[in-house]
Design an enzyme around this catalytic site. Structure first.
Site, PDB file in Angstrom:
ATOM      1  N   LYS A 215       0.864  -1.174   0.000  1.00 38.94           N
ATOM      2  CA  LYS A 215       0.000   0.000   0.000  1.00 38.94           C
ATOM      3  C   LYS A 215       0.906   1.231   0.000  1.00 38.94           C
ATOM      4  CE  LYS A 215      -3.892   2.160   2.445  1.00 38.94           C
ATOM      5  NZ  LYS A 215      -3.833   2.858   3.732  1.00 38.94           N
ATOM      6  N   HIS A 234      -4.411   2.746  14.868  1.00 35.65           N
ATOM      7  CA  HIS A 234      -4.781   1.350  14.610  1.00 35.65           C
ATOM      8  C   HIS A 234      -3.581   0.453  14.917  1.00 35.65           C
ATOM      9  CE1 HIS A 234      -2.518   2.506  11.072  1.00 35.65           C
ATOM     10  NE2 HIS A 234      -2.345   1.223  10.780  1.00 35.65           N
ATOM     11  N   ASP A 236      -1.737  -3.031  13.153  1.00 41.10           N
ATOM     12  CA  ASP A 236      -1.773  -3.750  11.874  1.00 41.10           C
ATOM     13  C   ASP A 236      -2.294  -5.166  12.086  1.00 41.10           C
ATOM     14  OD1 ASP A 236      -0.771  -1.548  10.635  1.00 41.10           O
ATOM     15  OD2 ASP A 236       1.238  -2.354  10.285  1.00 41.10           O
ATOM     16  N   HIS A 290      -0.568   2.708  16.347  1.00 41.17           N
ATOM     17  CA  HIS A 290       0.165   3.772  15.673  1.00 41.17           C
ATOM     18  C   HIS A 290      -0.762   4.550  14.752  1.00 41.17           C
ATOM     19  CE1 HIS A 290       0.437   0.163  13.141  1.00 41.17           C
ATOM     20  NE2 HIS A 290       0.535   0.962  12.089  1.00 41.17           N
TER      21      HIS A 290
END
Length: 356
Positions: A215, A234, A236, A290
């Site tokens: 991404k 969020h 990962d 993060h």
């Protein structure tokens, strides 16, 4: 319900607006922690994201090798994020990957729209912008390009950018080398749990099934950076995430109750431990919260590669060796797909009934 394509943040940014639309403004409780990212990156006091030198990860000298591996394990347990240096991927290749990604985003929006994804129909690969998610209704100040880069036989080359001409070759070679690095890291993390070397690799799908999804995040200049986020807070969902960036600060980690801004370390790859490894290790390795900050002076670009297990084939749960009477299982069994749903909709699940 038909979802219209989100307007591109790049268009908003270049339109000359002085105030950002309200759907990009973060909730009141978040705004108190939003400072100037350039000033924050310069701070020397307080905790700093660890830098791990991988030069000796395979040293013939067992003492030197063990010291390197111990530092990696310590960073994975304490922080769950680190700057990797001497990682074995050449500066030249990394430079080519960055130049190719920048060249794609430097094209006019009309060119990029030829690669637009369609989240409504499940076509998530391609050029896109975040749609409002159900829980917050917030939008993030970024556009992106998302596609699967490894294994090579699972790629859909029809959505890979044709311009610039080096994009496919540079990105493919980077994905191959990153896949080797992932194996090396997973081996060290396995040994760190007292497991055999190949165990974690096997548990996340091995060479055949572990997917590498790239991404490229494009964060345009923002007229009110104190009100917006490029990516909201969020963790990962991946096993591991590897990140390159264009040396513009923006990554912040929530460590010991405070937001810490990651320094820009030249020639490094940032690596996150994802939820998948946190679950398998029963919380011994951390998946850290993060977020991505934006600024009004410089465009920030980052290249994140998420190493993800297959969606349905594997049940993610703490490995038996990580569970004991004193350390009971912290996570219910779920497929990766169920974990994605759980994260999206914050479903509450119990250990007794993981389907709820």
């Amino acid at each position: 319900m038909v979802t219209t394509v989100a307007s591109r943040v790049e268009s908003l940014s270049s339109s000359g607006i002085q105030a950002i639309p309200k759907e990009y403004v973060r909730p009141e409780e978040e705004l108190t922690s939003m400072g100037n990212v350039f000033e924050e990156e310069k701070k020397e006091e307080g905790p700093q994201v660890p830098t791990i030198d991988l030069r000796d990860i395979d040293s013939k000298d067992s003492e030197v090798r063990d010291k390197c591996r111990e530092e990696l394990k310590k960073a994975a347990m304490g922080w769950g994020v680190m700057h990797l240096v001497n990682h074995g991927i050449s500066d030249d290749l990394i430079d080519r990957v960055k130049k190719a990604g920048e060249a794609f985003f430097n094209q006019p929006i009309e060119e990029k729209e030829k690669y637009a994804n369609d989240q409504a129909t499940g076509q998530i690969q391609g050029y896109g912008s975040k749609l409002a998610n159900n829980t917050s209704g917030q939008l993030e100040w970024e556009d992106y390009f998302f596609h699967l880069v490894y294994p090579e036989d699972k790629r859909d080359m029809s959505i890979w950018p044709k311009t610039p001409s080096d994009y496919t070759e540079a990105t493919s070679e980077y994905a191959r080398q990153l896949r080797d690095l992932a194996t090396k890291i997973l081996s060290v993390l396995s040994l760190g749990l007292g497991l055999e070397e190949g165990r974690l690799e096997k548990e996340v799908g091995g060479l055949e099934e572990l997917l590498l999804q790239m991404k490229i995040n494009y964060y345009p200049k923002c007229p009110q950076p104190e009100l917006a986020l490029g990516v909201e807070a969020h963790t990962d969902i991946s096993a591991l995430t590897f990140i390159l960036h264009n040396m513009v600060p923006g990554l912040q980690l929530f460590y010991e109750g405070k937001w810490v801004t990651a320094k820009c370390v030249p020639n490094s790859i940032i690596m996150h431990i994802g939820d998948t490894i946190e679950i398998l290790s029963n919380g011994k390795y951390k998946s850290i919260l993060h977020r991505g900050k934006v600024n009004k002076e410089k465009v920030r670009i980052s290249w994140a590669v998420f190493c993800e297990p297959p969606k349905e084939k594997i049940i993610l749960k703490p490995l038996p060796e990580t569970v004991s009477e004193t350390e009971p299982a912290q996570f219910p069994p779920r497929t990766f797909q169920q974990h994605i749903h759980y994260k999206l909709f914050k479903k509450t699940q119990t250990l007794e009934d993981p389907t709820k």
